[in-house]
Scaffold this motif. Structure first.
Motif, PDB file in Angstrom:
ATOM      1  N   ILE A 262      -1.433 -10.816   7.109  1.00  0.00           N
ATOM      2  CA  ILE A 262      -0.331 -11.827   7.168  1.00  0.00           C
ATOM      3  C   ILE A 262       0.716 -11.439   6.005  1.00  0.00           C
ATOM      4  CG2 ILE A 262       0.570 -13.981   6.952  1.00  0.00           C
ATOM      5  CD1 ILE A 262      -2.023 -15.015   8.436  1.00  0.00           C
ATOM      6  N   VAL A 263       0.081 -11.238   4.719  1.00  0.00           N
ATOM      7  CA  VAL A 263       0.925 -10.793   3.733  1.00  0.00           C
ATOM      8  C   VAL A 263       1.659  -9.567   3.921  1.00  0.00           C
ATOM      9  CG1 VAL A 263       0.741 -10.019   1.262  1.00  0.00           C
ATOM     10  CG2 VAL A 263      -0.710 -12.046   2.098  1.00  0.00           C
ATOM     11  N   TYR A 264       0.879  -8.540   4.453  1.00  0.00           N
ATOM     12  CA  TYR A 264       1.451  -7.367   4.808  1.00  0.00           C
ATOM     13  C   TYR A 264       2.710  -7.446   5.827  1.00  0.00           C
ATOM     14  CZ  TYR A 264       2.201  -2.658   7.081  1.00  0.00           C
ATOM     15  OH  TYR A 264       2.692  -1.252   7.177  1.00  0.00           O
ATOM     16  N   MET A 265       2.510  -8.326   6.623  1.00  0.00           N
ATOM     17  CA  MET A 265       3.293  -8.659   7.722  1.00  0.00           C
ATOM     18  C   MET A 265       4.813  -9.252   7.122  1.00  0.00           C
ATOM     19  SD  MET A 265       3.435 -11.907  10.422  1.00  0.00           S
ATOM     20  CE  MET A 265       4.016 -12.936   9.018  1.00  0.00           C
ATOM     21  N   THR A 266       4.664  -9.922   5.781  1.00  0.00           N
ATOM     22  CA  THR A 266       5.548 -10.742   5.347  1.00  0.00           C
ATOM     23  C   THR A 266       6.634  -9.555   4.491  1.00  0.00           C
ATOM     24  OG1 THR A 266       4.610 -11.157   3.317  1.00  0.00           O
ATOM     25  CG2 THR A 266       4.475 -12.839   5.186  1.00  0.00           C
ATOM     26  N   LEU A 267       6.016  -8.533   4.260  1.00  0.00           N
ATOM     27  CA  LEU A 267       6.817  -7.529   3.711  1.00  0.00           C
ATOM     28  C   LEU A 267       7.541  -6.888   4.321  1.00  0.00           C
ATOM     29  CD1 LEU A 267       3.838  -6.023   1.463  1.00  0.00           C
ATOM     30  CD2 LEU A 267       5.564  -7.898   0.842  1.00  0.00           C
ATOM     31  N   ARG A 268       7.478  -6.647   5.703  1.00  0.00           N
ATOM     32  CA  ARG A 268       8.468  -6.245   6.765  1.00  0.00           C
ATOM     33  C   ARG A 268       8.407  -4.632   6.495  1.00  0.00           C
ATOM     34  NH1 ARG A 268      11.057  -9.675   9.919  1.00  0.00           N
ATOM     35  NH2 ARG A 268      10.827 -12.030   9.334  1.00  0.00           N
ATOM     36  N   ARG A 269       7.599  -4.000   6.027  1.00  0.00           N
ATOM     37  CA  ARG A 269       7.475  -2.418   5.602  1.00  0.00           C
ATOM     38  C   ARG A 269       6.616  -1.919   6.963  1.00  0.00           C
ATOM     39  NH1 ARG A 269       7.527  -0.906  -0.424  1.00  0.00           N
ATOM     40  NH2 ARG A 269       7.655   0.915   0.665  1.00  0.00           N
ATOM     41  N   LYS A 270       6.894  -0.661   7.357  1.00  0.00           N
ATOM     42  CA  LYS A 270       5.715  -0.154   8.200  1.00  0.00           C
ATOM     43  C   LYS A 270       5.042   0.936   7.174  1.00  0.00           C
ATOM     44  CE  LYS A 270       5.636   2.453  12.707  1.00  0.00           C
ATOM     45  NZ  LYS A 270       6.519   3.005  13.839  1.00  0.00           N
ATOM     46  N   ASP A 271       4.246   0.811   6.494  1.00  0.00           N
ATOM     47  CA  ASP A 271       3.524   1.677   5.764  1.00  0.00           C
ATOM     48  C   ASP A 271       1.930   1.498   5.661  1.00  0.00           C
ATOM     49  OD1 ASP A 271       2.816   3.082   3.554  1.00  0.00           O
ATOM     50  OD2 ASP A 271       4.421   2.572   2.352  1.00  0.00           O
ATOM     51  N   ALA A 272       1.503   2.247   6.448  1.00  0.00           N
ATOM     52  CA  ALA A 272      -0.137   2.167   6.562  1.00  0.00           C
ATOM     53  C   ALA A 272      -0.972   2.552   5.072  1.00  0.00           C
ATOM     54  CB  ALA A 272      -0.434   3.110   7.608  1.00  0.00           C
ATOM     55  N   LYS A 273      -0.317   3.226   4.510  1.00  0.00           N
ATOM     56  CA  LYS A 273      -0.899   3.345   3.276  1.00  0.00           C
ATOM     57  C   LYS A 273      -0.749   2.298   2.383  1.00  0.00           C
ATOM     58  CE  LYS A 273      -0.064   8.423   2.947  1.00  0.00           C
ATOM     59  NZ  LYS A 273       0.217   9.588   2.291  1.00  0.00           N
ATOM     60  N   MET A 274       0.536   1.424   2.415  1.00  0.00           N
ATOM     61  CA  MET A 274       0.503   0.365   1.445  1.00  0.00           C
ATOM     62  C   MET A 274      -0.443  -0.774   1.991  1.00  0.00           C
ATOM     63  SD  MET A 274       3.500  -2.317   1.189  1.00  0.00           S
ATOM     64  CE  MET A 274       4.568  -1.197   0.095  1.00  0.00           C
ATOM     65  N   TYR A 275      -0.461  -0.851   3.294  1.00  0.00           N
ATOM     66  CA  TYR A 275      -1.640  -1.896   3.783  1.00  0.00           C
ATOM     67  C   TYR A 275      -3.058  -1.581   3.642  1.00  0.00           C
ATOM     68  CZ  TYR A 275      -4.401  -4.330   7.410  1.00  0.00           C
ATOM     69  OH  TYR A 275      -5.196  -5.021   8.273  1.00  0.00           O
ATOM     70  N   GLY A 276      -3.435  -0.246   3.664  1.00  0.00           N
ATOM     71  CA  GLY A 276      -4.850   0.214   3.216  1.00  0.00           C
ATOM     72  C   GLY A 276      -4.980  -0.126   1.948  1.00  0.00           C
ATOM     73  N   VAL A 277      -4.049   0.162   0.803  1.00  0.00           N
ATOM     74  CA  VAL A 277      -4.374  -0.167  -0.635  1.00  0.00           C
ATOM     75  C   VAL A 277      -4.562  -1.640  -0.930  1.00  0.00           C
ATOM     76  CG1 VAL A 277      -3.217  -0.071  -2.602  1.00  0.00           C
ATOM     77  CG2 VAL A 277      -3.116   1.998  -1.288  1.00  0.00           C
ATOM     78  N   MET A 278      -3.621  -2.261  -0.369  1.00  0.00           N
ATOM     79  CA  MET A 278      -3.743  -3.780  -0.223  1.00  0.00           C
ATOM     80  C   MET A 278      -5.092  -4.201   0.223  1.00  0.00           C
ATOM     81  SD  MET A 278      -0.035  -5.038   1.260  1.00  0.00           S
ATOM     82  CE  MET A 278      -0.572  -6.689   1.280  1.00  0.00           C
ATOM     83  N   LEU A 279      -5.580  -3.760   1.018  1.00  0.00           N
ATOM     84  CA  LEU A 279      -6.843  -4.093   1.920  1.00  0.00           C
ATOM     85  C   LEU A 279      -8.090  -3.779   1.082  1.00  0.00           C
ATOM     86  CD1 LEU A 279      -8.189  -5.618   4.321  1.00  0.00           C
ATOM     87  CD2 LEU A 279      -8.104  -3.676   5.557  1.00  0.00           C
ATOM     88  N   THR A 280      -8.082  -2.365   0.557  1.00  0.00           N
ATOM     89  CA  THR A 280      -9.054  -1.834  -0.399  1.00  0.00           C
ATOM     90  C   THR A 280      -9.120  -2.617  -1.714  1.00  0.00           C
ATOM     91  OG1 THR A 280      -8.681   0.020   0.625  1.00  0.00           O
ATOM     92  CG2 THR A 280      -9.842   0.269  -1.561  1.00  0.00           C
ATOM     93  N   ALA A 281      -8.123  -2.908  -2.366  1.00  0.00           N
ATOM     94  CA  ALA A 281      -7.968  -3.633  -3.652  1.00  0.00           C
ATOM     95  C   ALA A 281      -8.730  -5.094  -3.392  1.00  0.00           C
ATOM     96  CB  ALA A 281      -6.552  -3.714  -3.985  1.00  0.00           C
TER      97      ALA A 281
END
Length: 220
Positions: A107-126
């Protein structure tokens, strides 16, 4: 280390039943959000739907394993059955924490409105690393969930203040209830009443989100 919240004696069984209700309600939320995506093509609706499907899975697995733990104790309280019940409970708690946090991160990634799988992966991993490396995983699960929900709540509050739409207000209130529920769970480790209050607040929050999505779908 895994600390358990204090569950009032009279609430045993009801918590698993409520978790199954949460599974059904959040599953419907996810399904309605995916349906809205199919109608509108909005990527945000798709991510919102997937996030709630993760949350739904977290409740289903936890509830199922809680029932399995209770069933394993039905033949008596031998050392073997107690160990099996404890194993089911621990597995259910871990599955719930991981899937629930994955849903919130989505949901947090959705609010950023960015198509960046790497960013999502970093957020989830952290988030997962903070949880798994913490000394008190259950406490940190509630703390991390609360922090993510604070951000999500403010996001929907800004949305409401910007467009003054009722559905934005309802979603903000729902996530605010969910935030209050998680904060209650932080104190439930020492006080059983907070555990019950947390479940009630969760039920209200998920019901509001579902009602809002049904209303949005009917307007499509």
């Amino acid at each position: 280390m895994m600390n358990y919240p204090i569950v009032p004696y009279w609430f045993y069984g009801y918590n698993s039943f409520l978790e199954m209700i949460f599974f059904v309600v959040t599953l419907l939320v996810g399904a309605y959000a995916i349906h809205i995506y199919n109608l509108s093509g909005q990527k945000q609706s798709k991510l919102f739907g997937f996030s709630f499907l993760m949350v739904s899975s977290s409740y289903f697995i936890q509830s199922f394993l809680n029932f399995a733990a209770s069933y394993s104790m039905s033949d008596g309280c031998s050392m073997q059955t107690m160990a099996a019940a404890r194993g089911f409970n621990i597995l259910g708690v871990y599955a719930h924490m991981i899937l629930f946090l994955a849903g919130l991160v989505t949901i947090v990634y959705m609010t950023l409105r960015r198509k960046d799988a790497k960013m999502y992966g970093v957020m989830l991993t952290a988030v997962m690393l903070v949880l798994l490396l913490s000394s008190n995983k259950l406490y940190f699960f509630y703390v991390i969930s609360s922090m993510l929900l604070i951000y999500i709540s403010f996001y929907y509050l800004r949305n409401y203040l910007k467009n003054r739409k009722t559905n934005s207000l309802v979603v903000f209130i729902a996530f605010l209830f969910l935030l209050f529920g998680k904060i209650h769970f932080i104190f439930s480790i020492d006080h059983g009443a907070f555990y019950v209050a947390g479940h009630i607040l969760e039920l209200v929050a998920y019901s509001l989100i579902l009602i809002n999505l049904i209303a949005v779908t009917r307007r499509q």
